[in-house]
Write a protein that holds these residues in place. Structure first.
Motif, PDB file in Angstrom:
ATOM      1  N   GLY A   1      45.422  33.905  32.777  1.00 18.73           N
ATOM      2  CA  GLY A   1      44.287  33.217  33.379  1.00 18.73           C
ATOM      3  C   GLY A   1      43.647  32.253  32.393  1.00 18.73           C
ATOM      4  O   GLY A   1      43.654  32.472  31.180  1.00 18.73           O
TER       5      GLY A   1
ATOM      6  N   GLY B   1      41.263  41.366  34.140  1.00 23.98           N
ATOM      7  CA  GLY B   1      40.112  40.676  34.701  1.00 23.98           C
ATOM      8  C   GLY B   1      39.465  39.760  33.683  1.00 23.98           C
ATOM      9  O   GLY B   1      39.520  39.995  32.477  1.00 23.98           O
TER      10      GLY B   1
ATOM     11  N   THR C   1      37.152  35.453  38.297  1.00 28.52           N
ATOM     12  CA  THR C   1      38.018  36.172  39.228  1.00 28.52           C
ATOM     13  C   THR C   1      38.685  37.369  38.551  1.00 28.52           C
ATOM     14  O   THR C   1      38.866  37.396  37.330  1.00 28.52           O
ATOM     15  CB  THR C   1      39.114  35.272  39.824  1.00 28.52           C
ATOM     16  OG1 THR C   1      39.885  34.690  38.767  1.00 28.52           O
ATOM     17  CG2 THR C   1      38.504  34.168  40.665  1.00 28.52           C
TER      18      THR C   1
ATOM     19  N   THR D   1      41.584  32.434  42.295  1.00 29.30           N
ATOM     20  CA  THR D   1      42.210  33.755  42.268  1.00 29.30           C
ATOM     21  C   THR D   1      43.674  33.635  41.868  1.00 29.30           C
ATOM     22  O   THR D   1      44.389  32.769  42.380  1.00 29.30           O
ATOM     23  CB  THR D   1      42.119  34.403  43.657  1.00 29.30           C
ATOM     24  OG1 THR D   1      40.738  34.489  44.037  1.00 29.30           O
ATOM     25  CG2 THR D   1      42.733  35.786  43.669  1.00 29.30           C
TER      26      THR D   1
ATOM     27  N   LYS E   1      36.664  41.578  37.152  1.00 29.06           N
ATOM     28  CA  LYS E   1      35.974  40.584  36.327  1.00 29.06           C
ATOM     29  C   LYS E   1      34.747  41.221  35.687  1.00 29.06           C
ATOM     30  O   LYS E   1      34.243  42.251  36.150  1.00 29.06           O
ATOM     31  CB  LYS E   1      35.574  39.384  37.173  1.00 29.06           C
ATOM     32  CG  LYS E   1      34.558  39.704  38.268  1.00 29.06           C
ATOM     33  CD  LYS E   1      34.285  38.472  39.132  1.00 29.06           C
ATOM     34  CE  LYS E   1      33.257  38.767  40.215  1.00 29.06           C
ATOM     35  NZ  LYS E   1      32.984  37.590  41.059  1.00 29.06           N
TER      36      LYS E   1
ATOM     37  N   GLY F   1      43.038  36.885  35.598  1.00 30.19           N
ATOM     38  CA  GLY F   1      41.947  36.242  36.312  1.00 30.19           C
ATOM     39  C   GLY F   1      41.424  35.017  35.587  1.00 30.19           C
ATOM     40  O   GLY F   1      41.480  34.916  34.360  1.00 30.19           O
TER      41      GLY F   1
ATOM     42  N   GLY G   1      44.887  32.611  37.259  1.00 33.47           N
ATOM     43  CA  GLY G   1      43.782  31.900  37.876  1.00 33.47           C
ATOM     44  C   GLY G   1      43.306  30.723  37.045  1.00 33.47           C
ATOM     45  O   GLY G   1      43.243  30.799  35.818  1.00 33.47           O
TER      46      GLY G   1
END
Length: 315
Positions: free
Chosen positions: A249, A85, A301, A282, A119, A291, A268
């Motif tokens: 991410g 996250g 996200t 996402t 997150k 995320g 993400g």
């Protein structure tokens, strides 16, 4: 003696008779051994086929049960842990494990599919790590959590791939390939903004095939600041189509003209606050991506759930 697989290009199992007797009745012909190939038979997960291969895809926990081992006791696997996250820093990808020729037995195997990490629950809170995925002795580690926007929680979490470092604290990226595997299951996250000025961006989470990127741009103004891109994932065709898995991410920021990009389109994209709020995107479901990070909690996200895919020849 060599084994007979075909006669004049016809597979021996497809030969119905030979001088009035069925092929299955013969163990040898002219000193050569007949081969009677038997397929593996198994249940569990979502079952599809591609050419001569049967594919079992698990997007949640379950059991892979081999009822008939068959002539070839080997299969191919893909195991990807849950992505980390985000906070300010992008979440790291879940650990990526893939190989062929893995020996199995006629038994049941428990499948674990790791969920994505949450997150950060406040502007200054760290994200949480993803969860492990596993099949037999193979484990895809957690995706590392994204580093928090403010110190003292600036360093990204370690994991299969590490989370991105924070913004204001100039946090370091979390370590990848943790625990260590060979070949490596992932890479470190990128460092956060390092100039110590007011407007700073965070690092991207690491991916299966690349380290997370540091942010770019003039961090002390609204001008063209971009969060660190997520580390690239790895393409795999076990499903019958070439798909990317385990991309990091992207890291978020205070201000910017464009978001950082998630690794390989799997992690993400990040969000930021300046010039109108942009929300992180996402990560792709069941690919183990990290995320997308952002300064504000609402714009971040969670990481994506991982996956376990098993494939073997059935005809």
């Amino acid at each position: 003696m060599p084994n007979i697989a075909t006669v004049n290009g016809i597979a021996e199992d497809n030969i119905a008779t030979h001088n009035g007797g069925t092929a299955a009745l013969y163990t040898s012909k002219n000193g050569d051994t007949w081969v009677h190939w038997e397929p593996m038979v198994a249940t569990g997960g979502t079952i599809t086929t591609s050419g001569d291969y049967k594919i079992h895809t698990f997007t949640g926990g379950g059991t892979f049960n081999i009822t008939t081992l068959g002539s070839d006791a080997n299969l191919q696997y893909l195991v990807v842990g849950g992505g980390g996250g985000s906070s300010g820093g992008g979440g790291g990808a879940g650990g990526y494990r893939a190989n062929s020729g893995f020996s199995v037995s006629a038994t049941s195997y428990t499948i674990v599919v790791g969920g994505g990490g949450a997150k950060g629950s406040s502007d200054g809170a760290q994200g949480t790590a993803g969860q492990v995925s596993s099949f037999s002795s193979i484990t895809g580690a957690v995706g590392g959590s994204g580093g928090a926007f403010t110190s003292p929680y600036g360093t990204g979490g370690a994991g299969g791939s590490g989370g991105g470092g924070s913004n204001h604290a100039s946090g370091l990226g979390g370590a990848g390939n943790t625990p260590s595997t060979s070949p490596s299951q992932g890479n470190a996250g990128g460092i956060g903004g390092s100039d110590g000025l007011t407007w700073t961006n965070a690092g991207g989470g690491g991916g299966a095939s690349g380290t997370g990127f540091a942010p770019t741009g003039a961090h002390n103004s609204y001008a063209s600041t971009v969060g660190g891109h997520g580390g690239v994932g790895t393409a795999n065709s076990i499903s019958g189509s070439s798909l990317y898995y385990a991309g990091g991410g992207a890291g978020g920021g205070d201000h910017g003209s464009s978001p950082g990009l998630g690794g390989s389109g799997v992690g993400g994209n990040s969000g930021f606050d300046g010039g109108g709020a942009i929300y992180a995107t996402t990560p792709t479901a069941y690919r183990g991506g990290g995320g997308g990070g952002a300064r504000r909690t609402a714009r971040r996200t969670a990481g994506a759930t991982g996956v376990v895919v098993l494939r073997y020849k059935y005809q």
